[in-house]
Design a protein around this motif. Sequence first.
Motif, PDB file in Angstrom:
ATOM      1  N   VAL A 165       0.888  -1.165   0.000  1.00 15.61           N
ATOM      2  CA  VAL A 165       0.000   0.000   0.000  1.00 15.61           C
ATOM      3  C   VAL A 165       0.922   1.210   0.000  1.00 15.61           C
ATOM      4  O   VAL A 165       1.957   1.201   0.665  1.00 15.61           O
ATOM      5  N   THR A 166       0.568   2.245  -0.767  1.00 17.96           N
ATOM      6  CA  THR A 166       1.353   3.479  -0.684  1.00 17.96           C
ATOM      7  C   THR A 166       0.504   4.604  -0.095  1.00 17.96           C
ATOM      8  O   THR A 166      -0.718   4.645  -0.282  1.00 17.96           O
ATOM      9  N   LEU A 167       1.169   5.492   0.626  1.00 24.02           N
ATOM     10  CA  LEU A 167       0.525   6.595   1.343  1.00 24.02           C
ATOM     11  C   LEU A 167       1.200   7.908   0.969  1.00 24.02           C
ATOM     12  O   LEU A 167       2.391   7.916   0.645  1.00 24.02           O
ATOM     13  N   GLY A 168       0.475   9.009   1.079  1.00 21.45           N
ATOM     14  CA  GLY A 168       1.081  10.329   0.857  1.00 21.45           C
ATOM     15  C   GLY A 168       1.419  10.524  -0.614  1.00 21.45           C
ATOM     16  O   GLY A 168       0.561  10.365  -1.481  1.00 21.45           O
ATOM     17  N   TYR A 169       2.676  10.859  -0.898  1.00 22.56           N
ATOM     18  CA  TYR A 169       3.120  10.850  -2.296  1.00 22.56           C
ATOM     19  C   TYR A 169       3.239   9.386  -2.697  1.00 22.56           C
ATOM     20  O   TYR A 169       4.038   8.645  -2.131  1.00 22.56           O
ATOM     21  N   HIS A 170       2.406   8.979  -3.652  1.00 24.31           N
ATOM     22  CA  HIS A 170       2.358   7.557  -3.991  1.00 24.31           C
ATOM     23  C   HIS A 170       3.503   7.184  -4.908  1.00 24.31           C
ATOM     24  O   HIS A 170       3.642   7.748  -5.995  1.00 24.31           O
ATOM     25  N   TYR A 171       4.298   6.255  -4.459  1.00 26.39           N
ATOM     26  CA  TYR A 171       5.451   5.809  -5.238  1.00 26.39           C
ATOM     27  C   TYR A 171       4.991   5.177  -6.533  1.00 26.39           C
ATOM     28  O   TYR A 171       4.087   4.351  -6.541  1.00 26.39           O
ATOM     29  N   ASN A 172       5.589   5.586  -7.625  1.00 27.88           N
ATOM     30  CA  ASN A 172       5.292   4.993  -8.934  1.00 27.88           C
ATOM     31  C   ASN A 172       6.351   3.930  -9.240  1.00 27.88           C
ATOM     32  O   ASN A 172       7.511   4.242  -9.473  1.00 27.88           O
ATOM     33  N   TRP A 173       5.918   2.677  -9.232  1.00 30.53           N
ATOM     34  CA  TRP A 173       6.864   1.558  -9.359  1.00 30.53           C
ATOM     35  C   TRP A 173       7.496   1.497 -10.734  1.00 30.53           C
ATOM     36  O   TRP A 173       8.583   0.928 -10.897  1.00 30.53           O
ATOM     37  N   ASP A 174       6.831   2.036 -11.739  1.00 30.63           N
ATOM     38  CA  ASP A 174       7.367   1.954 -13.098  1.00 30.63           C
ATOM     39  C   ASP A 174       8.417   3.022 -13.344  1.00 30.63           C
ATOM     40  O   ASP A 174       9.484   2.746 -13.851  1.00 30.63           O
ATOM     41  N   THR A 175       8.094   4.266 -12.963  1.00 27.18           N
ATOM     42  CA  THR A 175       9.051   5.346 -13.219  1.00 27.18           C
ATOM     43  C   THR A 175      10.023   5.510 -12.052  1.00 27.18           C
ATOM     44  O   THR A 175      10.987   6.255 -12.140  1.00 27.18           O
ATOM     45  N   LYS A 176       9.725   4.833 -10.935  1.00 28.11           N
ATOM     46  CA  LYS A 176      10.542   4.954  -9.724  1.00 28.11           C
ATOM     47  C   LYS A 176      10.636   6.394  -9.242  1.00 28.11           C
ATOM     48  O   LYS A 176      11.707   6.871  -8.858  1.00 28.11           O
ATOM     49  N   THR A 177       9.513   7.082  -9.337  1.00 26.00           N
ATOM     50  CA  THR A 177       9.501   8.470  -8.880  1.00 26.00           C
ATOM     51  C   THR A 177       8.261   8.749  -8.035  1.00 26.00           C
ATOM     52  O   THR A 177       7.291   7.988  -8.063  1.00 26.00           O
ATOM     53  N   TYR A 178       8.325   9.839  -7.316  1.00 26.70           N
ATOM     54  CA  TYR A 178       7.149  10.429  -6.677  1.00 26.70           C
ATOM     55  C   TYR A 178       6.805  11.658  -7.507  1.00 26.70           C
ATOM     56  O   TYR A 178       7.675  12.221  -8.173  1.00 26.70           O
ATOM     57  N   SER A 179       5.544  12.091  -7.472  1.00 23.79           N
ATOM     58  CA  SER A 179       5.249  13.329  -8.184  1.00 23.79           C
ATOM     59  C   SER A 179       4.217  14.151  -7.422  1.00 23.79           C
ATOM     60  O   SER A 179       3.435  13.612  -6.631  1.00 23.79           O
TER      61      SER A 179
END
Length: 381
Positions: free
Chosen positions: A155-169
Amino acid sequence: MLGKMAASVLEHGEDQFRNIFRLYRRRNPPPDLSQVIDFSRNVQHEQVFATELDSSRVHDEAASRAGLRPVKDWRAFSLQTHPGFLFISNPFLPGSQQHWVKQCLKAYPQKPNVCNLDMHMSPAETENIWERSVDSIRKKEKSRPKTLLEKLRWVTLGYHYNWDTKTYSADHFTPFPQDLHSLSETVAAACGFPGFKSEAGILNYYRSDSSLGIHVDESELNHTFPLLSYSFGQTAVFLLGGTKRQDPPTAMFMRSGDIMVMSGSSRLLYHAVPCIIPAPAAQPLPPCLDQRQEKQPVSGGIIQGVSEEDWEVCSRYLLTSRVNMTVRQVLGAGQTFPTTQSAAGESREVSESRSGYDEESEDAAQNAKKRKNESGYEADS
Ligand code: OGA
Ligand code: MN
């Protein structure tokens, strides 16, 4: 597949982390655990030293409101070999771990938070994961289909981690849970990091046969604040390596209630969870999870009592599971996301493969496959 691996070995020497990861992940015969550091015992290990935290940083009342013992009573350890790494052996007050377990199973998987099941199911189907699972989990049937709760992996919280781009936005953010922020702010302050902002969380759900691949958490845009990690339920082996895959990692047990802090020069080290240790038959659940709250919750405290009914489900789930919460500050003070997403983070090597939950993997196609499996749909029965 071998090509890339062989090239890397030629260039840099053996991937010691991978070798040791595989050793601990092995099932048959089971791994030798005699070298795994056990902070719950009287540790006598050349690398380990006890660390006195400055207890004036957090008042006893503030600790108690967060469900924690007074800081002067915490058993904290450092490793000679890994400056900035701190291991706090279960500082939770009796009864307060149950609150976090319930939050991880019942509250945090709810929308608007994001979970692995969302990748292949509609929002309507992933609503009420808890409600759709509890009846099955309460029944003591031997073989039954896996419930959604048992298929939950992250589960991701807050800025949701994007597993594909490996970034937060900036545009994929939902409010970070207040209770988990209060806990994390308190723990960070006790460790000498006042003003910690919990901006992103990744919760990991491990079944008895799960592992977490070798990776570095470097997607956060600022690394001056620590990464906090909380363990609940079954015991895991945690491997903490160096800045290179050739550095052999140190193995330690992570037990229910333990907190790990990766700060300073340990913030960007390779690490992994190769295995979950089968619970001893005589003690299927760690005793610290059976304790109920001793006192009335302090006023302004964040720990809610967990009903018998809810705890029955949580404790049954935990008989074969481990839950891990990691909390990160993504941005430095006054920092904002770059307006055009740069290729930040692309320089890294293999490894942020949470997608590689089952194994660390070397190539992207394999990774994509794993990510798919991980959502649980083609999973084993
Ligand atoms: C993570 C992580 C380790 C654990 O979420 O980045 O490394 O103990 N978790 O589960
Ligand atoms: Mn990590």
